[in-house]
Design an enzyme around this catalytic site. Structure first.
Site, PDB file in Angstrom:
ATOM      1  N   HIS A 307      24.822 -46.508  -8.506  1.00 48.13           N
ATOM      2  CA  HIS A 307      24.490 -47.886  -8.895  1.00 48.13           C
ATOM      3  C   HIS A 307      25.297 -48.558 -10.250  1.00 48.13           C
ATOM      4  O   HIS A 307      25.366 -47.908 -10.973  1.00 48.13           O
ATOM      5  CB  HIS A 307      23.095 -48.201  -9.268  1.00 48.13           C
ATOM      6  CG  HIS A 307      22.290 -49.405  -9.222  1.00 48.13           C
ATOM      7  ND1 HIS A 307      22.496 -50.112 -10.378  1.00 48.13           N
ATOM      8  CD2 HIS A 307      21.771 -50.076  -8.185  1.00 48.13           C
ATOM      9  CE1 HIS A 307      21.900 -51.500  -9.921  1.00 48.13           C
ATOM     10  NE2 HIS A 307      21.511 -51.404  -8.920  1.00 48.13           N
ATOM     11  N   ASP A 365      17.794 -47.949  -1.910  1.00 51.50           N
ATOM     12  CA  ASP A 365      18.228 -47.923  -0.446  1.00 51.50           C
ATOM     13  C   ASP A 365      18.221 -46.716   0.235  1.00 51.50           C
ATOM     14  O   ASP A 365      18.193 -46.900   1.371  1.00 51.50           O
ATOM     15  CB  ASP A 365      19.672 -48.761  -0.527  1.00 51.50           C
ATOM     16  CG  ASP A 365      19.818 -50.334  -1.010  1.00 51.50           C
ATOM     17  OD1 ASP A 365      18.468 -50.923  -0.721  1.00 51.50           O
ATOM     18  OD2 ASP A 365      20.683 -50.796  -1.250  1.00 51.50           O
TER      19      ASP A 365
HETATM   20  N1  ACO Z   1      30.083 -41.908  -3.630  1.00 53.48           N
HETATM   21  C1  ACO Z   1      30.971 -41.380  -3.856  1.00 53.48           C
HETATM   22  N2  ACO Z   1      31.467 -41.626  -5.207  1.00 53.48           N
HETATM   23  C2  ACO Z   1      31.104 -42.857  -5.686  1.00 53.48           C
HETATM   24  C3  ACO Z   1      30.227 -43.439  -5.238  1.00 53.48           C
HETATM   25  C4  ACO Z   1      29.544 -42.911  -4.093  1.00 53.48           C
HETATM   26  N3  ACO Z   1      28.385 -43.734  -3.521  1.00 53.48           N
HETATM   27  N4  ACO Z   1      29.853 -44.509  -6.094  1.00 53.48           N
HETATM   28  C5  ACO Z   1      30.598 -44.247  -7.101  1.00 53.48           C
HETATM   29  N5  ACO Z   1      31.520 -43.436  -6.912  1.00 53.48           N
HETATM   30  C6  ACO Z   1      32.572 -42.854  -8.021  1.00 53.48           C
HETATM   31  C7  ACO Z   1      33.748 -43.637  -7.820  1.00 53.48           C
HETATM   32  O1  ACO Z   1      34.664 -43.373  -6.822  1.00 53.48           O
HETATM   33  C8  ACO Z   1      34.199 -43.804  -9.313  1.00 53.48           C
HETATM   34  O2  ACO Z   1      34.853 -42.538  -9.317  1.00 53.48           O
HETATM   35  P1  ACO Z   1      36.098 -42.430 -10.521  1.00 53.48           P
HETATM   36  O3  ACO Z   1      35.265 -42.750 -11.961  1.00 53.48           O
HETATM   37  O4  ACO Z   1      36.593 -41.327 -10.154  1.00 53.48           O
HETATM   38  O5  ACO Z   1      37.139 -43.560 -10.143  1.00 53.48           O
HETATM   39  C9  ACO Z   1      32.939 -43.581 -10.076  1.00 53.48           C
HETATM   40  O6  ACO Z   1      31.850 -42.802  -9.167  1.00 53.48           O
HETATM   41  C10 ACO Z   1      32.237 -45.054 -10.615  1.00 53.48           C
HETATM   42  O7  ACO Z   1      32.285 -46.020  -9.377  1.00 53.48           O
HETATM   43  P2  ACO Z   1      32.556 -47.335  -9.306  1.00 53.48           P
HETATM   44  O8  ACO Z   1      32.803 -48.069  -8.193  1.00 53.48           O
HETATM   45  O9  ACO Z   1      33.259 -47.779 -10.662  1.00 53.48           O
HETATM   46  O10 ACO Z   1      30.764 -47.925  -9.951  1.00 53.48           O
HETATM   47  P3  ACO Z   1      30.461 -49.368  -9.643  1.00 53.48           P
HETATM   48  O11 ACO Z   1      29.513 -49.688 -10.803  1.00 53.48           O
HETATM   49  O12 ACO Z   1      31.497 -50.298  -9.703  1.00 53.48           O
HETATM   50  O13 ACO Z   1      29.668 -49.338  -8.202  1.00 53.48           O
HETATM   51  C11 ACO Z   1      28.305 -48.956  -6.545  1.00 53.48           C
HETATM   52  C12 ACO Z   1      28.281 -49.300  -7.804  1.00 53.48           C
HETATM   53  C13 ACO Z   1      29.182 -50.424  -5.927  1.00 53.48           C
HETATM   54  C14 ACO Z   1      26.677 -49.261  -6.133  1.00 53.48           C
HETATM   55  C15 ACO Z   1      28.857 -47.806  -5.837  1.00 53.48           C
HETATM   56  O14 ACO Z   1      28.272 -46.688  -6.488  1.00 53.48           O
HETATM   57  C16 ACO Z   1      28.830 -47.672  -4.418  1.00 53.48           C
HETATM   58  O15 ACO Z   1      29.607 -48.057  -3.678  1.00 53.48           O
HETATM   59  N6  ACO Z   1      27.699 -47.065  -3.815  1.00 53.48           N
HETATM   60  C17 ACO Z   1      27.264 -46.923  -2.439  1.00 53.48           C
HETATM   61  C18 ACO Z   1      27.004 -48.223  -1.843  1.00 53.48           C
HETATM   62  C19 ACO Z   1      25.400 -48.289  -2.217  1.00 53.48           C
HETATM   63  O16 ACO Z   1      24.649 -47.413  -2.113  1.00 53.48           O
HETATM   64  N7  ACO Z   1      25.013 -49.626  -2.770  1.00 53.48           N
HETATM   65  C20 ACO Z   1      23.847 -49.987  -3.145  1.00 53.48           C
HETATM   66  C21 ACO Z   1      23.542 -50.491  -4.611  1.00 53.48           C
HETATM   67  S1  ACO Z   1      21.796 -50.589  -4.957  1.00 53.48           S
HETATM   68  C22 ACO Z   1      21.357 -52.387  -4.371  1.00 53.48           C
HETATM   69  O17 ACO Z   1      22.190 -53.024  -3.932  1.00 53.48           O
HETATM   70  C23 ACO Z   1      20.109 -52.595  -4.095  1.00 53.48           C
END
Ligand code: ACO
Length: 429
Positions: A307, A365
């Site tokens: 998140h 979710d």
């Molecule tokens: N699976 C694997 N790795 C992940 C995931 C994941 N779901 N989410 C983040 N990471 C990793 C990234 O690769 C990144 O790694 P790095 O530091 O080595 O580059 C690190 O964790 C940080 O990720 P960011 O994308 O910078 O985090 P951000 O805060 O921008 O993204 C998000 C948050 C979009 C929710 C992300 O975690 C994601 O895509 N999750 C999956 C989709 C999801 O479940 N969304 C629901 C959100 S809740 C809602 O809307 C109610």
């Protein structure tokens, strides 16, 4: 504004004092509104990770503590004691209602659940296999063509009527989108049912037999709605605010929010999560997917994990997990393969170093998808249910924006395109 605090910024050797603002809770905010005028520089923050785009008194999140407050009330207390409709009142008007206010509000919402009869024909213009979110973006946008008497955003009464209409009618529209996609007749709303039960009834009743809503499922649906009701300045809410800042009518703004919510990184994650669990299929294939999630080049992410703001745990997920356990117990679902995969993934993510170090926990979710699947909803309905739930948040934030800020939202950019150059005639290219 806090007179005693200022931030100092040095730009090309010249110092600028930037005023600071203190919130009721949360980090101080550096006020950069005059920065461009005075220093001729912009700030760069794609993804808005460090930018407060507005003042708001609606929802507070502390991502490190895993805290979510609606108008100051912790989400856990509301989930235990309140209902989605009461939370709607709270978000819209700022205080919990008295008994009389709640009766009046419930009656106003309940009596606006039917949609204009002509809208039925509008639905028929869509292909049967349309995604219900596609239908919802279209139909909610089209509400502005049906309800002309609540489009004047300068009139507080019309704003109120538009708000009531959307909170009341979104469940009906989502249920109609579902019924249309499965080829069943539309089921009209039933005033004797609660907001959540009415939605379940409109989705699952058929004219040929009685459908009695199970109270455990009703409560679980109510909680899903309440937990998704608002979430500060997330992508879809910011979209609604931005659309609204141009003076667009409220139905168009909410349609914009629905479009933004559809994306798999936001509201579409619950659908994507369940589809991922099904694709994994069996527990023995989990290591392959965990490896993919860790591999930067794979482009794969574990849906339902992580998140932007919650970096310890998602407080909504804790409540939702309880509901998931209740629903699965009631329906006697203990061992289906999807659930086994979900439980094992959850276990691994909570114990694997990669996920722990990156603070990737199951989000709301992850569990809402499991509940909705158990209730019998197809995955394509997961995000529409999120949209129904978030409608009150979008409207509350939109109303707040309209009354507080007259400025159109207009971000600037860091231009990286070509320098000015002259047009070349096609014969010389
Ligand atoms: N699976 C694997 N790795 C992940 C995931 C994941 N779901 N989410 C983040 N990471 C990793 C990234 O690769 C990144 O790694 P790095 O530091 O080595 O580059 C690190 O964790 C940080 O990720 P960011 O994308 O910078 O985090 P951000 O805060 O921008 O993204 C998000 C948050 C979009 C929710 C992300 O975690 C994601 O895509 N999750 C999956 C989709 C999801 O479940 N969304 C629901 C959100 S809740 C809602 O809307 C109610």
């Amino acid at each position: 504004m806090c007179a005693d605090k200022t931030a100092k910024l040095s730009v090309n050797g010249k110092e600028y004092d930037l005023p600071m603002m203190s919130p009721v809770m949360g980090p101080d905010v550096v006020d950069i509104r005059k920065l461009y005028d005075e220093a001729d520089v912009f700030t760069f923050d794609p993804g808005f990770t460090s930018t407060a785009a507005c003042k708001s008194a609606i929802t507070y999140i502390d991502g490190d503590k895993g805290e979510l407050l609606y108008r100051g009330y912790p989400i856990e207390q509301l989930a235990a004691e309140s209902t989605h409709l009461e939370v709607c009142f709270l978000l819209l008007y700022g205080e919990l209602p008295t008994k009389a206010q709640m009766e009046d509000f419930t009656s106003r919402i309940t009596r606006h659940t039917m949609v204009h009869e002509q809208m039925h024909y509008f639905f028929r213009g869509f292909r049967r296999d349309s995604h219900p979110m596609a239908t919802m973006v279209g139909v909610v946008g089209a509400m502005s063509a049906f309800y002309h008497d609540s489009l004047d955003i300068t009139d507080p009464w019309q704003r109120e009527v538009a708000a009531m209409r959307m909170i009341a009618k979104l469940p009906t529209i989502a249920a109609m989108a579902y019924k249309y996609s499965v080829g069943q007749p539309f089921v009209y709303p039933k005033n004797s049912l609660s907001y959540a039960a009415n939605f379940l009834h409109m989705c699952f009743a058929v004219p040929t037999e009685d459908y009695v809503v199970n109270p455990v499922l009703e409560k679980a649906m109510d909680r899903i709605m309440m937990l998704h009701a608002d979430h500060e300045q997330n992508a879809s809410t910011s979209t609604v605010r931005l659309a609204g800042s141009s003076g667009a009518n409220p139905f168009a703004c909410i349609a914009a929010g629905i479009a933004c919510l559809w994306g798999p990184a936001h509201g579409g994650a619950n659908q994507a999560c369940l589809e991922m669990l099904r694709e994994i299929g069996t527990v023995d294939r989990i290591p392959e997917y965990i490896a993919k999630a860790k591999d930067k080049n794979s482009g794969f992410r574990l849906m339902g994990f992580g998140h932007r703001v919650y970096k310890n745990f998602d407080p909504r997920a804790t409540v939702m997990k309880e509901s998931a356990d209740e629903v699965l117990e009631l329906l006697g679902i203990h061992n289906n393969p999807t659930l086994q995969v979900a439980k094992e993934l959850e276990r691994i993510a909570l114990s694997d170093d990669y996920f722990i170090s990156k603070k990737l926990y199951p989000n709301v979710d992850f569990y809402s998808g499991i509940i909705l699947d158990a209730m019998g909803f197809p995955t394509s309905m997961f995000t529409p249910i999120f949209a129904i739930s978030r409608t009150v948040g979008w409207i509350s934030q939109w109303k707040e924006m309209i009354t507080e800020n007259g400025k159109i939202g207009r971000p600037r950019q860091l231009y990286v395109g070509p320098q000015k150059r002259d047009y070349v005639d096609v014969r010389h290219r």
